[in-house]
Design a protein around this motif. Structure first.
Motif, short mmCIF file in Angstrom:
data_model
loop_
_atom_site.label_atom_id
_atom_site.label_comp_id
_atom_site.label_asym_id
_atom_site.label_seq_id
_atom_site.Cartn_x
_atom_site.Cartn_y
_atom_site.Cartn_z
N ASP A 89 0.84 -1.21 0.00
CA ASP A 89 0.00 0.00 0.00
C ASP A 89 0.88 1.25 0.00
O ASP A 89 0.62 2.22 -0.72
N LEU A 90 1.94 1.22 0.81
CA LEU A 90 2.85 2.38 0.90
C LEU A 90 3.47 2.67 -0.47
O LEU A 90 3.56 3.82 -0.90
N ALA A 91 3.89 1.62 -1.17
CA ALA A 91 4.58 1.81 -2.45
C ALA A 91 3.65 2.35 -3.53
O ALA A 91 4.08 3.13 -4.38
N GLY A 128 17.53 9.66 6.27
CA GLY A 128 16.48 8.85 6.88
C GLY A 128 15.37 9.78 7.37
O GLY A 128 14.42 10.06 6.65
N SER A 129 15.57 10.32 8.59
CA SER A 129 14.58 11.27 9.12
C SER A 129 14.51 12.53 8.25
O SER A 129 13.44 13.10 8.05
N ASP A 130 15.66 12.95 7.72
CA ASP A 130 15.69 14.15 6.87
C ASP A 130 15.45 13.75 5.41
O ASP A 130 16.36 13.76 4.57
N ILE A 154 14.80 -0.77 2.17
CA ILE A 154 13.63 -0.82 1.28
C ILE A 154 12.85 -2.12 1.52
O ILE A 154 13.31 -3.22 1.20
N THR A 155 11.66 -1.94 2.09
CA THR A 155 10.80 -3.08 2.42
C THR A 155 10.25 -3.73 1.14
O THR A 155 9.81 -3.01 0.24
N ASN A 156 10.30 -5.03 1.07
CA ASN A 156 9.88 -5.85 -0.10
C ASN A 156 10.86 -5.70 -1.27
O ASN A 156 10.62 -6.26 -2.35
N LYS A 173 17.80 22.52 -3.64
CA LYS A 173 16.40 22.97 -3.52
C LYS A 173 15.63 22.16 -2.47
O LYS A 173 14.44 22.38 -2.26
N ARG A 174 16.27 21.17 -1.86
CA ARG A 174 15.65 20.27 -0.87
C ARG A 174 14.26 19.81 -1.34
O ARG A 174 14.16 19.27 -2.43
N ALA A 175 13.22 20.01 -0.52
CA ALA A 175 11.90 19.44 -0.85
C ALA A 175 11.44 19.84 -2.26
O ALA A 175 10.88 19.01 -3.00
N LYS A 176 11.68 21.08 -2.64
CA LYS A 176 11.15 21.58 -3.93
C LYS A 176 11.87 21.00 -5.14
O LYS A 176 11.40 21.12 -6.27
N GLY A 177 13.02 20.32 -4.93
CA GLY A 177 13.76 19.72 -6.05
C GLY A 177 13.40 18.26 -6.30
O GLY A 177 13.90 17.64 -7.23
N PHE A 229 8.15 15.48 -3.00
CA PHE A 229 8.22 15.47 -1.53
C PHE A 229 6.82 15.56 -0.92
O PHE A 229 6.49 14.85 0.02
N LYS A 230 6.00 16.44 -1.51
CA LYS A 230 4.63 16.56 -0.99
C LYS A 230 3.87 15.25 -1.15
O LYS A 230 3.12 14.85 -0.27
N ILE A 231 4.08 14.61 -2.30
CA ILE A 231 3.40 13.31 -2.52
C ILE A 231 3.87 12.30 -1.46
O ILE A 231 3.07 11.55 -0.90
N LEU A 236 2.62 9.34 3.51
CA LEU A 236 2.90 8.93 4.90
C LEU A 236 1.76 9.33 5.83
O LEU A 236 1.43 8.59 6.77
N ASP A 237 1.13 10.48 5.58
CA ASP A 237 -0.06 10.84 6.38
C ASP A 237 -1.10 9.73 6.28
O ASP A 237 -1.78 9.40 7.26
N PHE A 238 -1.22 9.18 5.07
CA PHE A 238 -2.24 8.15 4.81
C PHE A 238 -1.85 6.80 5.40
O PHE A 238 -2.70 6.07 5.92
N THR A 239 -0.55 6.45 5.30
CA THR A 239 -0.16 5.09 5.71
C THR A 239 0.20 4.99 7.20
O THR A 239 0.22 3.88 7.72
N ARG A 240 0.49 6.11 7.85
CA ARG A 240 0.89 6.00 9.26
C ARG A 240 -0.19 5.38 10.15
O ARG A 240 0.15 4.60 11.06
N PRO A 241 -1.48 5.64 9.93
CA PRO A 241 -2.46 4.88 10.73
C PRO A 241 -2.35 3.37 10.51
O PRO A 241 -2.63 2.58 11.42
N TYR A 359 10.51 2.77 11.76
CA TYR A 359 10.16 2.96 10.33
C TYR A 359 8.93 3.86 10.14
O TYR A 359 8.22 4.16 11.09
N GLU A 360 8.77 4.30 8.91
CA GLU A 360 7.74 5.31 8.53
C GLU A 360 7.78 6.54 9.43
O GLU A 360 6.75 7.13 9.76
N GLY A 361 8.99 6.92 9.83
CA GLY A 361 9.17 8.08 10.70
C GLY A 361 9.31 7.64 12.13
O GLY A 361 8.41 6.99 12.69
N THR A 362 10.46 7.95 12.74
CA THR A 362 10.70 7.55 14.13
C THR A 362 9.69 8.24 15.07
O THR A 362 9.02 9.20 14.67
N ALA A 371 4.22 18.72 16.76
CA ALA A 371 4.54 20.06 17.30
C ALA A 371 4.38 21.13 16.23
O ALA A 371 3.84 22.21 16.48
N ARG A 372 4.83 20.83 15.00
CA ARG A 372 4.69 21.82 13.91
C ARG A 372 3.23 22.12 13.63
O ARG A 372 2.84 23.26 13.42
N GLU A 373 2.42 21.07 13.62
CA GLU A 373 0.99 21.26 13.36
C GLU A 373 0.35 22.10 14.48
O GLU A 373 -0.49 22.94 14.22
#
Ligand code: CAA
Length: 377
Positions: A89-91, A128-130, A154-156, A173-177, A229-231, A236-241, A359-362, A371-373
């Motif tokens: 599902d994540l992939a 990883g985290s970054d 890489i899982t699977n 450009k980090r995220a925007k690149g 990056f946004k995708i 991850l917002d969707f798969t973390r639950p 995994y999927e974010g420590t 905290a950001r939210e």
């Protein structure tokens, strides 16, 4: 599971999953844990019963909420097995989120219909985290993109026939690149590393993948250039639950084992369940599981209803993973010396739980998101 809150359809779904776990996963879980072998045959069996590709178009197309009901049961059977399922599902979720109708048909349908595996390739040895700091590069050459770099954990990965790869046009450009691409695994220039010999979730296949001048057509770009990056974050917002409920499944199994053992084991002339020290541990375990499950299903419901739930997803992932670690550690404590041996099921649960904090974010990254939210709205 909160039976009274389930519809008859959800009850049937949970019942089918329970039977699959009892008949197919439980009998092989310890064997695959020991050998670290990928349960390919059993995963294909799960796919044929609609227990893989749970939320995906052309797959079971379950709501995220209903998928969570299934994943908790799978995780009670074996967390590594459940992770292999969630990884598909994540992939493919980035394609479901950012792909055109044609791309969904081309890149999701064949994988789902054939019961093949796919992998989400974001993490790298130095990122990883970054995640926005990734280095895998992509350049344009005529009608093609050319990808070069290394992906890690890489899982699977060793069994996947298709990769969803995040690569940068310009690292400064980090995220925007960053853009998102679909890469068939048999493309020239791809090599997989060895399967990692992990502490827990040992049957889940984890490899490094090297991309050396891997050429793919421009039609394999998902979304627009720079939207990758946004995708990835929306994915991850969707798969973390899903990973949160996987932790709940591990913890629930640890509680069930602990209750059974505490009623059997006698010390000082009485069942250890009669001692308040053990009762308080059991009570705390059950309370933490209930809180984790409710928070996770709340996040899943928000997403099912089309709401943005970055904060709730991260809260669910954080609480469930940390609770599973504490609960499984206490399960080993209740079993005492026996719990520390492979003869009993709880040491595997403790080893499996540890990965959920990583995994999927420590758990620390989940706190960053929460905290950001809170601070930025
Ligand atoms: N939804 C949509 N957009 C989002 C978003 C979200 N949830 N989160 C961030 N963005 C957007 C931001 O709005 C920003 O866009 P603008 O500049 O246009 O405003 C852009 O993305 C960059 O965001 P940030 O500045 O917040 O980026 P950052 O570098 O500070 O990221 C982070 C911080 C949230 C901690 C992120 O790096 C992160 O989530 N890290 C963890 C990565 C992770 O979970 N990896 C797991 C890999 S998968 C795995 O483990 C699977 C497996 O195989 C089992």
């Amino acid at each position: 599971m909160i039976i009274s809150l389930m519809t008859p359809e959800q009850e049937a779904l949970v019942e089918t999953t329970k039977k699959f776990v009892e008949n197919v996963i439980r009998p092989v879980a310890a064997k695959y844990d020991q050998s670290s072998e990928f349960p390919e045959k059993e995963l294909k069996q799960a796919a044929s019963q609609g227990l893989v590709n749970l939320t995906l178009p052309f797959g079971s197309e379950l709501s995220l909420y209903d998928a969570c009901l299934v994943i908790e049961e799978l995780a009670k059977g074996c967390a590594g097995f459940a992770t292999s399922i969630v990884a598909n599902d994540l992939a493919l979720t980035p394609i479901a989120i950012g792909g055109t109708a044609d791309q969904k048909e081309k890149f999701i349908k064949p994988i789902v219909e054939s019961g093949e595996f796919a992998s989400f390739c974001l993490t790298e040895p130095g990122a990883g985290s970054d995640a926005a700091g990734l280095s895998t590069s992509v350049t344009t050459d005529g009608d093609d993109y050319v990808i070069t770099g290394n992906k890690q954990w890489i899982t699977n990965g060793g069994y996947a026939t298709q990769y969803t790869v995040f690569a940068t046009h310009d690292k400064s450009k980090r995220a925007k690149g960053i853009s998102c691409f679909v890469v068939p695994a048999n493309t020239k220039g791809i090599t997989c590393g060895h399967h990692e010999d992990k502490l827990g979730q040992r049957c889940s296949n984890t490899v490094a993948i090297n991309f050396d001048q891997v050429r793919i057509p421009k039609a394999n770009l998902i979304g627009k250039e720079g939207e990758g990056f946004k995708i990835a974050m929306q994915t991850l917002d969707f798969t973390r639950p899903m990973t949160a409920i996987l932790s709940v499944g591990i913890a629930q199994r640890a509680l069930e084992c602990s209750l059974e053992y505490a009623k059997e084991r006698k010390q000082f002339g009485a069942e250890i369940a009669s001692f308040q020290g053990i009762q308080f541990m059991l009570a705390d375990m059950a309370t933490m599981i209930e809180a984790s499950r409710l928070l996770t299903l709340h996040a899943a419901k928000l997403i099912t209803d089309g709401k943005k739930a970055s904060k709730e997803s991260s809260m669910a992932k954080r609480l469930s993973a940390d609770s599973a670690m504490e609960i499984t550690t206490n399960a080993v404590q209740i079993y005492g010396g026996y719990g520390y041996t492979k003869e009993y099921p709880v040491e595997k649960l403790m080893r499996d739980a540890k990965l959920m904090q990583i995994y999927e974010g420590t758990s620390q990254i989940q706190r960053v998101v929460i905290a950001r939210e809170l601070l930025n709205g």
